[in-house]
Write an enzyme that holds these catalytic residues in place. Structure first.
Site, PDB file in Angstrom:
ATOM      1  N   THR A   1      50.873  44.825 -95.063  1.00  0.00           N
ATOM      2  CA  THR A   1      51.976  44.365 -94.222  1.00  0.00           C
ATOM      3  C   THR A   1      51.881  45.034 -92.855  1.00  0.00           C
ATOM      4  O   THR A   1      51.537  46.217 -92.760  1.00  0.00           O
ATOM      5  CB  THR A   1      53.341  44.674 -94.881  1.00  0.00           C
ATOM      6  OG1 THR A   1      54.399  44.224 -94.020  1.00  0.00           O
ATOM      7  CG2 THR A   1      53.520  46.153 -95.135  1.00  0.00           C
TER       8      THR A   1
ATOM      9  N   HIS B   1      53.032  55.899-108.740  1.00  0.00           N
ATOM     10  CA  HIS B   1      52.516  57.183-109.215  1.00  0.00           C
ATOM     11  C   HIS B   1      52.228  57.168-110.710  1.00  0.00           C
ATOM     12  O   HIS B   1      51.576  58.071-111.235  1.00  0.00           O
ATOM     13  CB  HIS B   1      53.524  58.289-108.886  1.00  0.00           C
ATOM     14  CG  HIS B   1      52.898  59.648-108.708  1.00  0.00           C
ATOM     15  ND1 HIS B   1      51.555  59.878-108.890  1.00  0.00           N
ATOM     16  CD2 HIS B   1      53.434  60.854-108.361  1.00  0.00           C
ATOM     17  CE1 HIS B   1      51.291  61.157-108.675  1.00  0.00           C
ATOM     18  NE2 HIS B   1      52.422  61.762-108.353  1.00  0.00           N
TER      19      HIS B   1
END
Length: 427
Positions: A346, A398
């Site tokens: 993006t 994560h």
């Protein structure tokens, strides 16, 4: 015999849509394959075309109502032959009266001509939601804009091109508009009395879906973001050196996005966890690279996917991104072009963003955020230099990606952009 207007298949995992706009009304004559109604799903806006020629007999679902796949939106009846014959007889009678009285046909002609308001209403009915919003927000007259869509309809590209160039006479007319105080119309102080202080607008299906997916990403993923900065000097010099010959040869401008797509693919190959996703109790590592490119549209943010980006050249990547971006803003994307990406990029820099934290696009595990290029003083071999710098951000899940992998991934992207020859040598 009447022909039903049916809600078509809306794509995988999409079973419901909202009637955004009827392009025809009861009594209108339609041709086969002519657009009748626009449906808005949580991914794209699509048109339902007439399966047969005839006349709109009935409309069963109003604008704003939800419909499921297979639902009946209305009916198309057979063309009225009697009405056509009656019109023919009327024309003959008019011709006879013309011989007797010369003023009558003039009056009849004037009476039969549509007024300016009628034209405006007809044009407004034919505008898509995105085009209508753009026209209204910028106070434009659609009759002065040339349409390049099907049957001369306006598309968003026509309006944007008009706003960039516009009509010289129209601009001069606007400059001459004055209020009684001598100020331009748009500079007049708005009257507070009687005006609405709040306005409630129903969320579109696309906007609701965007909100759901963004919240889902926050609630589901263990999302972290790591940052770095890139010296864009070498990349900008290479682009400046070859942009004219590149455009002349390939017919497309050389932008920075193709460099970042190539750099990300190279880094994804070195760190496959960033290209993976979680499916239940399993990790799915993907050995293909379908890169999503976030595009801002009047209806909200969409992420069309550039398939097989690792097999494409710089020119093919630039052409693919340009095509996807244009069709996204015009609401012409297909369902399969909005799903199945493995990684997303993006670019908030086109809006002036200096630094931000991008949100994951589930079920993907990583998203790269590009930002504005800004000249800043940096230390280079013990000396202070002014360099064009860009902050970049990698948001990652994560649960799959360790901090070491995330930081190393971003450093690999940084190295490739700062020395773009590495991309050509696959280093």
């Amino acid at each position: 015999m009447a022909t039903e207007i049916i809600v078509p298949s809306l794509g995988e995992s999409v079973s419901e849509a909202t009637v955004a706009q009827w392009l025809k009304k009861v009594g209108d004559t339609v041709k086969a394959d002519e657009p009748l109604v626009e449906l808005e799903t949580d991914k794209v806006t699509l048109e339902v075309n007439a399966s047969a020629a005839g006349t709109i007999k009935s409309i069963k679902v109003k604008e704003g109502e939800n419909v499921e796949v297979g639902a009946v939106l209305g009916e198309i009846g057979e063309a009225d032959g009697k009405a056509a014959a009656k019109d023919k007889d009327t024309d003959t009678d008019t011709d006879k009266k013309t011989e007797k009285k010369s003023e009558a046909p003039k009056a009849a002609k004037l009476a039969s001509e549509p007024t300016a308001n009628d034209d405006s209403d007809a044009e407004d009915m034919s505008l898509s939601p995105a085009v209508r919003k753009l026209v209204e927000d910028n106070d434009l007259d659609p009759s002065k804009i040339k349409g390049t869509g099907k049957d001369g309809r306006l598309i968003k590209g026509d309006v944007l091109a008009y706003m960039d160039g516009g009509d010289e006479k129209d601009r001069e007319d606007k400059e001459e508009e004055k209020t009684e105080t001598g100020k331009p119309e748009e500079e007049a102080v708005p009257q507070k009395s009687g005006g609405k202080r709040e306005e409630r607008v129903r969320m579109t299906r696309l906007r609701k879906r965007i909100a759901e997916r963004l919240k889902e990403a926050q609630n589901t993923a263990a999302m972290l973001t790591t940052f770095n900065e890139i010296d864009m000097s070498a990349c900008m010099a290479l682009r400046a050196q070859y942009k004219e010959s590149f455009e002349k040869r390939h017919g497309i401008k050389l932008g920075f996005m193709s460099f970042f797509v190539k750099a990300c693919i190279q880094a994804l190959k070195d760190f496959p966890a960033v290209n993976a996703e979680i499916d239940g109790d399993e990790l799915v590592y993907k050995n293909y690279y379908d890169i999503g490119v976030a595009v801002s549209t009047p209806s909200g943010l969409v992420v069309p996917v550039l398939r097989g980006a690792d097999e494409k050249s710089f020119a093919e990547i630039e052409a693919g991104i340009t095509d996807l971006g244009t069709r996204a803003r015009d609401g012409k994307l297909e369902m399969n072009e909005l799903s199945g990406g493995t990684f997303t990029i993006t670019n908030g820099g086109i809006f002036g963003s200096l630094m931000s934290t991008p949100i994951l696009n589930p079920p993907q595990s990583g998203i790269l955020g590009m930002h504005k290029i800004q000249e800043r003083p940096v230390a280079v071999k013990g000396e202070v230099k002014i360099r064009p710098m860009m902050y970049v951000a990698l948001s990652y899940d994560h649960r799959i990606i360790d901090g070491r992998e995330a930081v190393s991934f971003l450093v690999r992207v940084k190295d490739a952009i700062e020395d773009p020859q590495r991309l050509l040598l696959d280093l």
